[in-house]
Design an enzyme around this catalytic site. Structure first.
Site, PDB file in Angstrom:
ATOM      1  N   CYS A  51       0.882  -1.168   0.000  1.00  0.00           N
ATOM      2  CA  CYS A  51       0.000   0.000   0.000  1.00  0.00           C
ATOM      3  C   CYS A  51       0.921   1.218   0.000  1.00  0.00           C
ATOM      4  O   CYS A  51       1.963   1.188  -0.651  1.00  0.00           O
ATOM      5  CB  CYS A  51      -0.968  -0.025   1.185  1.00  0.00           C
ATOM      6  SG  CYS A  51      -0.193  -0.276   2.790  1.00  0.00           S
ATOM      7  N   THR A  52       0.613   2.257   0.728  1.00  0.00           N
ATOM      8  CA  THR A  52       1.517   3.412   0.770  1.00  0.00           C
ATOM      9  C   THR A  52       2.593   3.227   1.827  1.00  0.00           C
ATOM     10  O   THR A  52       3.785   3.241   1.542  1.00  0.00           O
ATOM     11  CB  THR A  52       0.733   4.709   1.037  1.00  0.00           C
ATOM     12  OG1 THR A  52      -0.165   4.945  -0.052  1.00  0.00           O
ATOM     13  CG2 THR A  52       1.680   5.899   1.133  1.00  0.00           C
ATOM     14  N   THR A  53       2.187   3.018   3.063  1.00  0.00           N
ATOM     15  CA  THR A  53       3.144   2.918   4.164  1.00  0.00           C
ATOM     16  C   THR A  53       3.566   1.486   4.453  1.00  0.00           C
ATOM     17  O   THR A  53       4.632   1.265   5.017  1.00  0.00           O
ATOM     18  CB  THR A  53       2.544   3.517   5.438  1.00  0.00           C
ATOM     19  OG1 THR A  53       1.399   2.740   5.830  1.00  0.00           O
ATOM     20  CG2 THR A  53       2.097   4.961   5.200  1.00  0.00           C
ATOM     21  N   GLY A  54       2.740   0.515   4.099  1.00  0.00           N
ATOM     22  CA  GLY A  54       3.009  -0.866   4.473  1.00  0.00           C
ATOM     23  C   GLY A  54       2.620  -1.171   5.900  1.00  0.00           C
ATOM     24  O   GLY A  54       2.860  -2.277   6.392  1.00  0.00           O
ATOM     25  N   PHE A  55       1.988  -0.197   6.587  1.00  0.00           N
ATOM     26  CA  PHE A  55       1.635  -0.374   7.991  1.00  0.00           C
ATOM     27  C   PHE A  55       0.238  -0.946   8.190  1.00  0.00           C
ATOM     28  O   PHE A  55      -0.026  -1.577   9.206  1.00  0.00           O
ATOM     29  CB  PHE A  55       1.704   0.968   8.736  1.00  0.00           C
ATOM     30  CG  PHE A  55       3.079   1.564   8.821  1.00  0.00           C
ATOM     31  CD1 PHE A  55       4.202   0.769   8.664  1.00  0.00           C
ATOM     32  CD2 PHE A  55       3.248   2.916   9.070  1.00  0.00           C
ATOM     33  CE1 PHE A  55       5.469   1.318   8.743  1.00  0.00           C
ATOM     34  CE2 PHE A  55       4.513   3.473   9.157  1.00  0.00           C
ATOM     35  CZ  PHE A  55       5.628   2.669   8.993  1.00  0.00           C
ATOM     36  N   ASP A  56      -0.678  -0.719   7.247  1.00  0.00           N
ATOM     37  CA  ASP A  56      -2.082  -1.004   7.526  1.00  0.00           C
ATOM     38  C   ASP A  56      -2.714  -1.939   6.504  1.00  0.00           C
ATOM     39  O   ASP A  56      -2.883  -3.132   6.750  1.00  0.00           O
ATOM     40  CB  ASP A  56      -2.859   0.310   7.602  1.00  0.00           C
ATOM     41  CG  ASP A  56      -4.296   0.125   8.074  1.00  0.00           C
ATOM     42  OD1 ASP A  56      -4.649  -1.010   8.423  1.00  0.00           O
ATOM     43  OD2 ASP A  56      -5.059   1.100   8.101  1.00  0.00           O
ATOM     44  N   ARG A  57      -3.021  -1.434   5.302  1.00  0.00           N
ATOM     45  CA  ARG A  57      -3.830  -2.196   4.352  1.00  0.00           C
ATOM     46  C   ARG A  57      -3.144  -3.463   3.873  1.00  0.00           C
ATOM     47  O   ARG A  57      -3.753  -4.540   3.833  1.00  0.00           O
ATOM     48  CB  ARG A  57      -4.188  -1.296   3.165  1.00  0.00           C
ATOM     49  CG  ARG A  57      -5.141  -0.179   3.496  1.00  0.00           C
ATOM     50  CD  ARG A  57      -5.140   0.916   2.452  1.00  0.00           C
ATOM     51  NE  ARG A  57      -3.928   1.720   2.509  1.00  0.00           N
ATOM     52  CZ  ARG A  57      -3.662   2.729   1.694  1.00  0.00           C
ATOM     53  NH1 ARG A  57      -4.525   3.048   0.749  1.00  0.00           N
ATOM     54  NH2 ARG A  57      -2.545   3.423   1.820  1.00  0.00           N
TER      55      ARG A  57
END
Length: 591
Positions: A390-396
């Site tokens: 995703c964008t950050t790799g932290f959530d989705r």
């Protein structure tokens, strides 16, 4: 080119307001369009101001990005300064030349726009006219040789705050990086900085030997790093790279006398203490580049792909498919060229699937998570090694991997969550995964769940203090066993009830009168009575309808618990039904 003008002595900064065109599509690497919108800046107006009391006029210009029409890089700016500049530059091991420190009382400090960490992109030549691109150490030294006159500098502000605290603790030994320890011999003069190249072209091949790495161009750096195997890529799995690249050298103008160098007009010690207090919190630094971690032999998870080189690195790591949840607008906001990345995927024969999920939107993630897992299963069944991003790799992206392990491998949510977060620094939306789990089970149960409660509902009544408030409904023994609400202060009364998935009618009894709440949804029953209605949970679908629920004063929270054997069986069946609804060839929901 779009301009942003600031005149010294004025009290405010005049900003242009660009128009926005919405409508560009976000395509997959193989040409399929899934979703997403893009933005393009069409133009802006410039404003000027003058102050006759001051002689020095500072002009700040926001520079347009490269040669792409109708776009501008809002992180770039141009500033014109008189010599001496009062800037100490640093050359890092990744080939960047950035502001290392600013001299107290210098022209750079008086400009009040330049910050430590800003990358030097261009500078005016000795005549003060043409802007010359700064590619290496030699270009910078040419600019610093001049003793007098005004110079225009184009600098780029990093996306994330520069880690100034690490510069404070650097000593002279930290600047001895590779100095004289590695020799470099080449016949390619393009690998050396501009001040070392001969002005005339020779007829034969000339060899060059360099013993100081600061004289390389970025191309020379890349070649040296590959040959010496000392380069730790920003995409190294499970390894966090240092916050800043090692410094090769630090240099400034040759100005007589000593001066005090600083890192900004703020108390640095207090800033460092605040950073120490915030340690352990996840923060995304786009400047570090793409980061990823290996979860299994076939699944990798990480942050967004930023350049074509990232695609090459993934291909070299054996990645054959990319499942991307970043939207087109997000990519535009981060300055990512989605089309060039898609082209790089086609060139490297890497399958790219874009399925945008709204960032920090628990409802959107919950509704789309079943199809995400279905796509991931289809890719794995085709023996792909998949990079989920995703964008950050932290959530989705991490939520998708956790849901896959939970639904497809019969692993508990707690175990799957601990496994992924132990291998990859992330903090996915755990309640959204649990909620999507009950939605999947409800799909097999025809929208209902007979068993242990799955959600906790707080019913809210806003009335008058001193009232007796009772709650009655389908969940209170067929409307015969009212539940007394608790007064929470003022007009607010609350009652918490644990319910299973489904649809329920209810009402309130206020001082003996049956009433419905005006702050919650209502519906008429078969007898024409107006009742409040609440729908707990939903049913998963391969084509989710992203329709936000109606406004309701009541609060619904999902219950995460260990699944029974029957629930685990129904969950596995439902998750595979979603996956088998995905076409294995076109990799999209079957028509």
């Amino acid at each position: 080119m779009a301009f942003l003008q600031q005149i010294s002595g004025l009290g405010a900064l005049e900003r242009s307001c660009p128009s926005i065109m919405i409508g560009s599509s976000f395509r997959s690497g193989n040409g399929r369009v899934f979703d997403g919108r893009g933005i393009a800046y069409l133009g802006s107006r410039e404003k000027f101001g003058f102050n006759r009391r001051r002689r020095v006029v500072l002009r700040v210009v926001a520079m347009s990005s490269s040669s792409t029409p109708f776009k501008m890089n809002l992180n770039e700016y141009m500033v014109t300064l008189e010599k001496p500049l009062g800037i100490r530059f640093a050359l890092s091991a990744d080939g960047k030349i950035f502001v290392h420190a600013i001299k107290k009382g210098s022209n750079a400090e008086k400009a009040r726009i330049i910050m430590v960490g800003d990358t030097l992109k261009k500078a005016s030549d000795s005549s003060g006219g043409t802007l010359v691109e700064i590619k290496d150490f030699g270009d910078t030294k040419k600019m610093l040789v001049e003793k007098t006159g005004s110079f225009s500098l184009v600098l780029e502000r990093p996306f994330s705050p520069f880690p100034i605290q690490y510069l404070l603790h650097l000593s002279d030994l930290d600047l001895l990086y590779n100095r004289g320890r590695v020799s470099f011999v080449t016949w390619n003069k393009n690998l050396l900085s501009s001040n070392l190249r001969a002005s005339s072209q020779g007829s034969g091949n000339s060899g060059y030997a360099a013993f100081s790495s600061k004289f390389f161009t970025p191309q020379g750096w890349k070649l040296l790093n590959r040959q010496s195997n000392s380069f730790q890529s920003g995409t190294k799995k499970n390894i966090l790279s240092p916050p800043i690249s090692p410094l090769v050298s630090v240099f400034s103008e040759d100005v007589p006398g000593d001066g005090e160098w600083g890192y900004g007009n703020f108390p640095l010690e207090e800033y460092i203490k605040a950073l120490d207090r915030s340690k352990g919190e996840l923060s995304y630094n786009h400047a570090l580049g793409m980061r990823y971690s290996k979860i299994t032999e076939q699944i990798y998870v990480g942050s967004c792909i930023q350049t074509e080189e990232d695609v090459e690195n993934l291909s070299e790591a054996g990645i054959t498919a990319i499942l991307n949840f970043q939207g087109g607008t997000e990519a535009q906001n981060w300055g990512i060229d989605s089309q060039s990345i898609n082209d790089a995927c086609q060139k490297s024969e890497v399958l790219m699937i874009n399925y945008p999920i709204k960032d920090a939107d628990s409802f959107d993630l919950r509704k789309k998570l079943p199809l995400c897992v279905g796509l991931l299963l289809r890719l794995l069944k085709k023996n792909h090694r998949v990079f989920v991003t995703c964008t950050t790799g932290f959530d989705r992206s991490s939520a998708c991997v956790i849901a896959y392990l939970h639904w497809m491998t019969d692993t508990s949510l707690h175990a799957a969550y601990s496994f992924v977060t132990g291998l990859h620094a992330c903090k996915p939306d755990r309640p959204a995964i649990a909620w999507a789990t009950w939605d999947l089970i409800a799909m097999v149960d025809d929208g209902k769940h007979d068993g242990t409660p799955t959600h906790s509902v707080t019913f809210v009544w806003n009335g008058h203090e001193g009232e007796e408030v009772l709650l009655v409904g389908d969940f209170t023994g067929n409307w015969k066993e009212p539940i007394k609400a608790t007064h929470k202060g003022g007009p607010r009364f609350e009652t918490e009830v644990r319910l299973t998935q489904g649809k329920y009618y209810y009402k309130y009894i206020i001082n003996g009168d049956w009433r419905h709440s005006a702050t919650s949804p209502t519906e008429r029953d078969d007898r024409g009575n107006t009742n409040n209605i609440i729908v707990v949970g939903d049913v998963a679908n391969v084509r989710p309808t992203i329709q936000q629920p109606r406004k309701d004063a009541n609060i619904i929270k999902v219950i995460e618990r260990v699944l029974t054997e029957s629930e685990r069986f129904r969950l596995a069946k439902a998750a595979r039904c979603i996956a088998f609804s995905v076409c294995p060839i076109r990799l999209c929901p079957k028509s």
